[in-house]
Design a protein around this motif. Structure first.
Motif, PDB file in Angstrom:
ATOM      1  N   ALA A  63     -25.727 -18.067   9.214  1.00 62.79           N
ATOM      2  CA  ALA A  63     -24.907 -16.963   9.484  1.00 62.79           C
ATOM      3  C   ALA A  63     -24.496 -17.332  10.959  1.00 62.79           C
ATOM      4  O   ALA A  63     -25.046 -17.883  11.842  1.00 62.79           O
ATOM      5  CB  ALA A  63     -25.689 -15.768   9.649  1.00 62.79           C
ATOM      6  N   VAL A  64     -23.231 -16.589  11.318  1.00 62.06           N
ATOM      7  CA  VAL A  64     -22.682 -16.804  12.651  1.00 62.06           C
ATOM      8  C   VAL A  64     -23.205 -15.505  13.719  1.00 62.06           C
ATOM      9  O   VAL A  64     -22.979 -14.275  13.031  1.00 62.06           O
ATOM     10  CB  VAL A  64     -21.168 -16.939  12.736  1.00 62.06           C
ATOM     11  CG1 VAL A  64     -20.663 -16.716  14.021  1.00 62.06           C
ATOM     12  CG2 VAL A  64     -20.938 -18.067  11.849  1.00 62.06           C
ATOM     13  N   ASN A  65     -23.742 -15.642  14.697  1.00 60.65           N
ATOM     14  CA  ASN A  65     -24.191 -14.800  15.460  1.00 60.65           C
ATOM     15  C   ASN A  65     -23.155 -14.740  16.773  1.00 60.65           C
ATOM     16  O   ASN A  65     -22.884 -15.582  17.449  1.00 60.65           O
ATOM     17  CB  ASN A  65     -25.618 -15.196  16.262  1.00 60.65           C
ATOM     18  CG  ASN A  65     -26.266 -14.252  17.005  1.00 60.65           C
ATOM     19  OD1 ASN A  65     -25.443 -13.284  17.409  1.00 60.65           O
ATOM     20  ND2 ASN A  65     -27.584 -14.270  17.143  1.00 60.65           N
ATOM     21  N   ASP A  66     -22.548 -13.540  16.746  1.00 63.73           N
ATOM     22  CA  ASP A  66     -21.542 -13.354  17.762  1.00 63.73           C
ATOM     23  C   ASP A  66     -22.004 -11.971  18.898  1.00 63.73           C
ATOM     24  O   ASP A  66     -21.386 -11.458  19.523  1.00 63.73           O
ATOM     25  CB  ASP A  66     -20.485 -12.862  17.122  1.00 63.73           C
ATOM     26  CG  ASP A  66     -19.714 -13.730  16.608  1.00 63.73           C
ATOM     27  OD1 ASP A  66     -19.437 -15.023  17.044  1.00 63.73           O
ATOM     28  OD2 ASP A  66     -18.674 -13.734  15.720  1.00 63.73           O
ATOM     29  N   SER A  67     -23.359 -11.858  18.805  1.00 61.44           N
ATOM     30  CA  SER A  67     -24.009 -10.745  19.368  1.00 61.44           C
ATOM     31  C   SER A  67     -23.600 -10.752  21.136  1.00 61.44           C
ATOM     32  O   SER A  67     -23.770  -9.696  21.835  1.00 61.44           O
ATOM     33  CB  SER A  67     -25.475 -10.896  19.340  1.00 61.44           C
ATOM     34  OG  SER A  67     -26.195 -11.843  20.008  1.00 61.44           O
ATOM     35  N   GLY A  68     -23.423 -12.095  21.706  1.00 63.14           N
ATOM     36  CA  GLY A  68     -23.203 -12.181  23.225  1.00 63.14           C
ATOM     37  C   GLY A  68     -21.619 -12.250  23.493  1.00 63.14           C
ATOM     38  O   GLY A  68     -21.339 -12.643  24.765  1.00 63.14           O
ATOM     39  N   CYS A  69     -20.605 -12.247  22.449  1.00 67.55           N
ATOM     40  CA  CYS A  69     -19.573 -12.555  22.857  1.00 67.55           C
ATOM     41  C   CYS A  69     -18.621 -11.407  23.488  1.00 67.55           C
ATOM     42  O   CYS A  69     -19.281 -10.413  23.439  1.00 67.55           O
ATOM     43  CB  CYS A  69     -18.673 -12.603  21.220  1.00 67.55           C
ATOM     44  SG  CYS A  69     -18.985 -14.141  20.443  1.00 67.55           S
TER      45      CYS A  69
END
Length: 211
Positions: free
Chosen positions: A205-211
């Motif tokens: 899965a791709v984690n974009d929580s800090g974008c």
């Protein structure tokens, strides 16, 4: 009189000496960047620490150049100190950095993936290593072993960490933007304040929580 003494961070092999002298209680020291500050009112403490600062290469950016040259020949650097060492873009596949101090080292775009041998495959080993603020950006770290490694505030942006072992590693504040962690083992890893953006996690899965 209470005085503060500052030097470059003390590597693990020297702590038993200080502990044995009984001169640096935990509550009387703190770290800031690559410096360690000691507080004491004892003249003996200041004399001992001042002597050590002259005897050991604790200046900022200092590392043992002999150890670096030895490493280039042997690909082994167990328990050695390569603080801030320049190793960008090098082929270090299968290197052994167990318990080494590589804080602040520049290893961006280096190849530290596994090295196939005739009878076995050597994985790059960072077990128990001090890698605080080390630069691994864009590095190939496929299958690397970071068990119990100290990676606080390390730059792992764009690094290939697929199938690596990060069990019990300290990744607090680490930069993982664009990193590939697919298949990585991260049980008990500390990830407080780590930055994720377009980061491929162990499950794909791709984690974009800090974008």
């Amino acid at each position: 009189m209470i005085a503060w003494f500052a030097s470059r961070r003390v590597s693990a092999p020297y702590f038993p000496l200080f502990k044995g002298l009984g001169i640096i209680p935990l509550e009387n020291r703190f770290f800031k960047g690559n410096a360690v500050f000691f507080k004491s009112s004892s003249p003996m403490v200041l004399v001992v620490l001042s002597s050590l600062s002259l005897a050991w290469p604790w200046q900022a950016g200092a590392f043992d150049t002999t150890k670096l040259e030895d490493f280039k020949t042997t690909n082994v650097c167990k328990y050695c100190d390569l603080t801030d060492a320049p190793m960008s873009g090098r082929d270090m596949r299968g290197a052994d950095f167990q318990n080494a101090n590589l804080s602040g080292a520049k290893m961006d775009k280096a190849n530290m993936a596994e090295r196939p041998m005739e009878k076995r495959t050597l994985v790059t080993n960072f077990e128990d290593a001090n890698l605080r603020r080390a630069d691994f950006s864009g590095a190939n770290l496929h299958m690397a072993n970071f068990t119990n490694a100290y990676l606080r505030e390390a730059n792992l942006s764009g690094a290939d960490l697929s199938d690596s072992v990060l069990s019990k590693a300290n990744l607090k504040g680490a930069l993982l933007v664009g990193a590939n962690l697919k298949g990585a083992k991260m049980d008990e890893a500390k990830l407080d304040d780590a930055k994720f953006c377009k980061t491929v996690m162990p499950d794909g899965a791709v984690n974009d929580s800090g974008c």
